[in-house]
Write a protein that holds these residues in place. Structure first.
Motif, PDB file in Angstrom:
ATOM      1  N   ASN A  17       0.861  -1.172   0.000  1.00 24.79           N
ATOM      2  CA  ASN A  17       0.000   0.000   0.000  1.00 24.79           C
ATOM      3  C   ASN A  17       0.905   1.231   0.000  1.00 24.79           C
ATOM      4  OD1 ASN A  17      -1.619   2.137   0.535  1.00 24.79           O
ATOM      5  ND2 ASN A  17      -2.623   1.249   2.331  1.00 24.79           N
ATOM      6  N   PRO A  18       0.965   1.921  -1.151  1.00 17.79           N
ATOM      7  CA  PRO A  18       1.926   3.023  -1.259  1.00 17.79           C
ATOM      8  C   PRO A  18       1.667   4.143  -0.262  1.00 17.79           C
ATOM      9  CG  PRO A  18       0.502   2.920  -3.207  1.00 17.79           C
ATOM     10  CD  PRO A  18       0.193   1.715  -2.379  1.00 17.79           C
ATOM     11  N   LEU A  19       0.455   4.157   0.295  1.00 23.99           N
ATOM     12  CA  LEU A  19       0.143   5.235   1.244  1.00 23.99           C
ATOM     13  C   LEU A  19       0.569   4.884   2.660  1.00 23.99           C
ATOM     14  CD1 LEU A  19      -3.392   6.143  -0.104  1.00 23.99           C
ATOM     15  CD2 LEU A  19      -1.188   7.210  -0.631  1.00 23.99           C
ATOM     16  N   GLN A  20       0.816   3.590   2.862  1.00 21.93           N
ATOM     17  CA  GLN A  20       1.186   3.192   4.216  1.00 21.93           C
ATOM     18  C   GLN A  20       2.701   3.142   4.341  1.00 21.93           C
ATOM     19  OE1 GLN A  20      -0.299  -0.592   5.560  1.00 21.93           O
ATOM     20  NE2 GLN A  20       0.748  -0.338   7.506  1.00 21.93           N
ATOM     21  N   ARG A  21       3.250   4.057   5.100  1.00 24.07           N
ATOM     22  CA  ARG A  21       4.708   4.164   5.208  1.00 24.07           C
ATOM     23  C   ARG A  21       5.097   4.024   6.671  1.00 24.07           C
ATOM     24  NH1 ARG A  21       6.033   7.612   1.189  1.00 24.07           N
ATOM     25  NH2 ARG A  21       8.172   7.185   1.733  1.00 24.07           N
ATOM     26  N   PRO A  22       6.302   3.486   6.895  1.00 28.37           N
ATOM     27  CA  PRO A  22       6.694   3.285   8.293  1.00 28.37           C
ATOM     28  C   PRO A  22       6.777   4.596   9.071  1.00 28.37           C
ATOM     29  CG  PRO A  22       8.458   2.623   6.776  1.00 28.37           C
ATOM     30  CD  PRO A  22       7.309   3.053   5.942  1.00 28.37           C
ATOM     31  N   ARG A  23       6.264   4.562  10.302  1.00 26.79           N
ATOM     32  CA  ARG A  23       6.443   5.698  11.209  1.00 26.79           C
ATOM     33  C   ARG A  23       7.610   5.360  12.130  1.00 26.79           C
ATOM     34  NH1 ARG A  23       0.808   5.766  10.939  1.00 26.79           N
ATOM     35  NH2 ARG A  23       0.676   4.191  12.557  1.00 26.79           N
ATOM     36  N   PRO A  24       8.275   6.370  12.657  1.00 26.01           N
ATOM     37  CA  PRO A  24       9.426   6.079  13.528  1.00 26.01           C
ATOM     38  C   PRO A  24       9.037   5.152  14.682  1.00 26.01           C
ATOM     39  CG  PRO A  24       9.339   8.422  13.024  1.00 26.01           C
ATOM     40  CD  PRO A  24       8.087   7.822  12.456  1.00 26.01           C
ATOM     41  N   VAL A  25       9.885   4.159  14.929  1.00 23.18           N
ATOM     42  CA  VAL A  25       9.577   3.192  15.987  1.00 23.18           C
ATOM     43  C   VAL A  25       9.805   3.828  17.348  1.00 23.18           C
ATOM     44  CG1 VAL A  25      10.265   1.245  14.552  1.00 23.18           C
ATOM     45  CG2 VAL A  25      11.944   2.275  16.093  1.00 23.18           C
ATOM     46  N   ARG A  26       9.242   3.184  18.355  1.00 25.80           N
ATOM     47  CA  ARG A  26       9.508   3.624  19.711  1.00 25.80           C
ATOM     48  C   ARG A  26      11.014   3.435  20.001  1.00 25.80           C
ATOM     49  NH1 ARG A  26       6.373   1.830  25.134  1.00 25.80           N
ATOM     50  NH2 ARG A  26       7.991   2.487  26.563  1.00 25.80           N
ATOM     51  N   GLY A  27      11.614   4.463  20.508  1.00 24.63           N
ATOM     52  CA  GLY A  27      13.052   4.377  20.789  1.00 24.63           C
ATOM     53  C   GLY A  27      13.916   4.856  19.635  1.00 24.63           C
ATOM     54  N   ILE A  28      13.309   5.538  18.657  1.00 30.00           N
ATOM     55  CA  ILE A  28      14.087   5.974  17.488  1.00 30.00           C
ATOM     56  C   ILE A  28      15.229   6.918  17.897  1.00 30.00           C
ATOM     57  CG2 ILE A  28      12.502   7.900  16.936  1.00 30.00           C
ATOM     58  CD1 ILE A  28      14.417   5.754  14.369  1.00 30.00           C
ATOM     59  N   GLU A  29      14.993   7.690  18.972  1.00 33.95           N
ATOM     60  CA  GLU A  29      16.076   8.592  19.409  1.00 33.95           C
ATOM     61  C   GLU A  29      17.286   7.753  19.815  1.00 33.95           C
ATOM     62  OE1 GLU A  29      13.267   8.252  21.400  1.00 33.95           O
ATOM     63  OE2 GLU A  29      12.064   9.508  20.054  1.00 33.95           O
ATOM     64  N   GLY A  30      17.021   6.651  20.494  1.00 28.37           N
ATOM     65  CA  GLY A  30      18.114   5.760  20.908  1.00 28.37           C
ATOM     66  C   GLY A  30      18.855   5.219  19.692  1.00 28.37           C
ATOM     67  N   ILE A  31      18.087   4.832  18.664  1.00 32.07           N
ATOM     68  CA  ILE A  31      18.710   4.310  17.440  1.00 32.07           C
ATOM     69  C   ILE A  31      19.606   5.384  16.818  1.00 32.07           C
ATOM     70  CG2 ILE A  31      18.202   3.617  15.057  1.00 32.07           C
ATOM     71  CD1 ILE A  31      15.749   2.111  16.150  1.00 32.07           C
ATOM     72  N   ARG A  32      19.100   6.595  16.788  1.00 34.39           N
ATOM     73  CA  ARG A  32      19.911   7.668  16.179  1.00 34.39           C
ATOM     74  C   ARG A  32      21.155   7.950  17.008  1.00 34.39           C
ATOM     75  NH1 ARG A  32      14.534  11.077  14.767  1.00 34.39           N
ATOM     76  NH2 ARG A  32      13.871   9.762  13.015  1.00 34.39           N
ATOM     77  N   LYS A  33      21.026   7.800  18.318  1.00 41.77           N
ATOM     78  CA  LYS A  33      22.211   7.995  19.166  1.00 41.77           C
ATOM     79  C   LYS A  33      23.247   6.891  18.895  1.00 41.77           C
ATOM     80  CE  LYS A  33      20.001  10.447  22.962  1.00 41.77           C
ATOM     81  NZ  LYS A  33      19.223  10.137  24.178  1.00 41.77           N
ATOM     82  N   ILE A  34      22.748   5.678  18.649  1.00 42.07           N
ATOM     83  CA  ILE A  34      23.674   4.585  18.327  1.00 42.07           C
ATOM     84  C   ILE A  34      24.414   4.903  17.036  1.00 42.07           C
ATOM     85  CG2 ILE A  34      23.792   2.156  17.612  1.00 42.07           C
ATOM     86  CD1 ILE A  34      21.486   1.588  19.602  1.00 42.07           C
ATOM     87  N   TYR A  35      23.677   5.392  16.044  1.00 39.49           N
ATOM     88  CA  TYR A  35      24.331   5.801  14.787  1.00 39.49           C
ATOM     89  C   TYR A  35      25.417   6.834  15.083  1.00 39.49           C
ATOM     90  CZ  TYR A  35      21.387   3.732  11.068  1.00 39.49           C
ATOM     91  OH  TYR A  35      20.770   2.879  10.192  1.00 39.49           O
ATOM     92  N   ALA A  36      25.035   7.859  15.837  1.00 37.59           N
ATOM     93  CA  ALA A  36      25.976   8.948  16.093  1.00 37.59           C
ATOM     94  C   ALA A  36      27.206   8.419  16.817  1.00 37.59           C
ATOM     95  CB  ALA A  36      25.287  10.039  16.912  1.00 37.59           C
ATOM     96  N   HIS A  37      26.973   7.550  17.797  1.00 36.28           N
ATOM     97  CA  HIS A  37      28.074   7.004  18.574  1.00 36.28           C
ATOM     98  C   HIS A  37      29.034   6.209  17.687  1.00 36.28           C
ATOM     99  CE1 HIS A  37      30.055   5.229  22.116  1.00 36.28           C
ATOM    100  NE2 HIS A  37      30.099   4.136  21.368  1.00 36.28           N
ATOM    101  N   VAL A  38      28.462   5.286  16.894  1.00 43.57           N
ATOM    102  CA  VAL A  38      29.309   4.421  16.053  1.00 43.57           C
ATOM    103  C   VAL A  38      30.084   5.261  15.043  1.00 43.57           C
ATOM    104  CG1 VAL A  38      29.266   2.598  14.307  1.00 43.57           C
ATOM    105  CG2 VAL A  38      27.861   2.376  16.366  1.00 43.57           C
ATOM    106  N   LYS A  39      29.389   6.226  14.443  1.00 43.10           N
ATOM    107  CA  LYS A  39      30.058   7.043  13.416  1.00 43.10           C
ATOM    108  C   LYS A  39      31.186   7.871  14.043  1.00 43.10           C
ATOM    109  CE  LYS A  39      27.302   5.608  10.208  1.00 43.10           C
ATOM    110  NZ  LYS A  39      27.746   4.673   9.191  1.00 43.10           N
TER     111      LYS A  39
END
Ligand code: FES
Lengths: 319, 295
Positions: free
Chosen positions: A290-312
């Motif tokens: 369904n092209p209209l149904q797109r993923p919304r940010p998961v619970r804890g997305i801030e944590g995921i982004r922090k993991i990205y920032a940390h690893v990078k």
């Protein structure tokens, strides 16, 4: 008396056929033992190669019941148990030209091997007189890839190579990796670029090479490393790299893959619209996408982004 | 017997393979298997993020595993590739102390910690090892008698054996054992251990479509009514791309593809509609109607 039946694929230069040989069962024997016994006692014309009998020269690889093995290292008891049978079919390695019976022609592979410059391009850090010292950590990086005995099993098992002779054999990619990560090598790109140009991104991730390699070399991890390096080299303008980068970026955005935008990110909008429309319509019609149904940010997305920032950040520091 | 798992659906179960979610919940409910979805799980990387940044792929999956550990249950996935990605990360972290320290430093940013207390398993393994085939057999309400099934394992539930290790990758039997427990008939064919090619369908379209066609044709010629696979990615490749693959072949390669939980669900008495079988590109309903008795 228990016997084992070998159905062996023969080839005399023009004609190919299966021939059956029956030998008495003996416990604790190898495939090579059986081949030698057949040649010595039943058929001196049966042709195969082997030398060291210690899994070191790499010359005895054949396929048994469709799986490539070193004949000298592979236990008959194991095979009979795995396949629950007393009949084994022996064929030459796949993805090689056959010369006679179980003997294959290595010359085309050797020519292709040269393309990745399978030799050290030395740095200025050492010389013939002083030598090139390596730390234990530096040595460890090349220890596993240097185990390769060029037996051809990975080539025989490779599902991409079976469809596409342009693809470099896994053992050739291993060689490119082995020199690219060698601390004494001054020009990793010279080993990596030829791999990229021979369809590096077409590896299917089927893990057949890793599963069958008698030295258990993690070719999957080596291929991943080569791909990472091509991205670092700036080679991102190809479907393989764009596809991988789409996953990488989607997870930072929402934690999930966005299936709707994936083809566009991988192939570009134009190609997606012109080539993928029937495919997309098919999926929309069955309700698969369904092209209209797109993923919304998961619970804890801030944590995921922090993991990205940390690893990078760590990776930036390490370089 | 109370089986409880931290459920890691993976991206496809939320989108193109939603029917697996539907069928799995039906089947788990009927068998009394409790699935607690991990809250805030993220994409396993699908064997692609590692090609960009291996360390990142490791940390993201350590986070996923830590979510399961917090539930105090093993993690169950429905997708071969999710299983492989999570198990690879777990193995690496459990064996390499330095990696574990680095990963936990990264997870601290997300207030999580990797402990190494949760195993990672697949729905197929749970049926065979945890639930048990004898118990499964007892739950069958509509034996799939006469249905000819070609099992298609998919790579990442078998290979590499150093990471997967459930059964011998050269001659696995788990799928056939489940099929037999459900009363259906196994059809041997050449491609049951082949790669579906899904992970390279963009960069290697020609090769992958050919492989799709060969696998479908091989099962069809062996006399199978359906192919069944434990992996939603194999399903996408063999089902969604089947019409594209057909274009490379003169002879028909047509064969419907079922997800493993759907096959189980049919034997438990659910209707094809209840299991989302109408959502497939290659229509499986006619052959199921012809072959299956009413529940
Ligand atoms: S004979 Fe040398 S590797 Fe087998």
């Amino acid at each position: 008396m228990r016997t084992i039946t070998f159905r062996i694929q023969r080839y005399d230069g023009s004609r190919s056929w299966f021939q059956e040989y029956v030998i008495p069962y003996e416990s604790g024997r190898t495939v090579l033992w059986a081949l030698i016994k057949i040649r010595e006692e039943q058929d001196p014309t049966l042709t195969f190669t082997a030398a060291c009998r210690h899994a070191i020269c790499g010359s005895c690889a054949v396929r048994v019941n469709g799986h490539s093995v070193l004949a000298c290292k592979t236990s008959l008891d194991e095979l009979l148990k795995v396949f629950q049978t007393d009949v084994l079919e022996v064929t030459p390695l796949s993805n090689f030209p056959v010369i006679r019976d179980l003997v294959v022609d290595w010359r085309p592979k050797t020519e292709r091997l040269k393309t990745v410059k399978p030799w050290l391009i030395p740095t200025q850090a050492g010389s013939a007189a002083t030598g090139f010292a390596q730390s234990p950590q530096e040595y460890r990086r090349i220890a596993s890839p240097t185990d390769c005995i060029q037996c051809g099993i990975c080539s025989s098992e490779c599902e991409q190579l079976a469809e596409n002779p342009r693809f470099l054999d896994p053992f050739i990619l291993n060689r490119a990796y082995r020199f690219a990560v060698d601390s004494r090598d001054a020009a990793p790109e010279e080993h990596i670029r030829p791999a990229l140009e021979s369809d590096l991104w077409k590896c299917l991730h089927c893990y057949q090479c890793v599963t069958h390699c008698p030295k258990e070399i993690r070719l999957d991890q080596e291929i991943a490393y080569l791909r990472q390096q091509t991205i670092r080299m700036g080679e991102t303008d190809n479907p393989g790299a764009r596809h991988a980068l789409a996953f990488h970026d989607d997870v930072r955005n929402t934690g999930r893959l966005d299936e709707v935008t994936l083809p566009i990110k991988t192939e570009g909008l134009l190609r997606t619209v012109t080539r993928r429309l029937p495919f997309a319509m098919r999926l929309i019609r069955t309700g698969k996408v369904n092209p209209l149904q797109r993923p919304r940010p998961v619970r804890g997305i801030e944590g995921i982004r922090k993991i990205y920032a940390h690893v990078k950040e760590k990776e930036g520091k390490r370089q | 017997m109370r089986l409880r798992y931290g459920f890691f659906p993976g991206c496809t179960l939320e989108s193109a393979a939603r029917e697996v979610m539907i069928a799995t919940q039906k089947v788990a409910g009927a068998l009394g298997i409790e699935l607690v979805e991990l809250e805030g799980w993220s994409c396993c990387g699908a064997s692609h993020i590692q090609d960009v940044d291996e360390e990142l792929a490791l940390a993201l999956n350590a986070r996923n595993i830590a979510l399961g550990e917090a539930l105090g249950a093993p993690i169950l996935t429905l997708c071969n590739t999710c299983t492989l990605m999570l198990r690879s990360a777990k193995q690496r972290i459990d064996e390499d102390e330095a990696a574990r320290a680095r990963v936990n430093e990264a997870l601290r940013a997300a207030d999580l910690q990797y402990r190494g207390t949760s195993d990672i398993t697949h729905f197929l393994w749970v049926l065979v090892r945890d639930y048990g085939l004898e118990n499964l057999r007892k739950q069958v309400k509509r034996p799939l008698t006469g249905l000819k099934v070609a099992c298609f394992y998919g790579c990442h539930i078998l290979r590499p054996p150093q990471v997967m290790g459930f059964e011998n990758p050269w001659n696995p039997r788990s799928m056939e054992m489940v099929v037999e427990a459900l009363g259906a008939e196994n059809v041997p064919y050449g491609e049951r251990l082949s790669c579906c090619g899904f992970h390279a369908v963009f960069p290697a379209e020609r090769e992958v479509l050919r492989k799709t066609g060969v696998s479908c044709r091989s099962a069809r010629e062996a006399g199978a009514d359906v192919i069944v696979t434990p992996c939603p990615l194999c399903h996408m490749q063999l089902d969604m791309y089947q019409p594209d693959a057909q274009q490379q072949f003169a002879e028909s390669i047509r064969i419907p593809i079922l997800h493993l939980p759907q096959l189980v669900g049919l034997a438990l008495g659910f209707s094809p509609e209840e299991l989302g079988i109408r959502r497939h590109v290659v229509d499986a309903i006619p052959v199921l109607e012809a072959k299956l008795a009413r529940a």
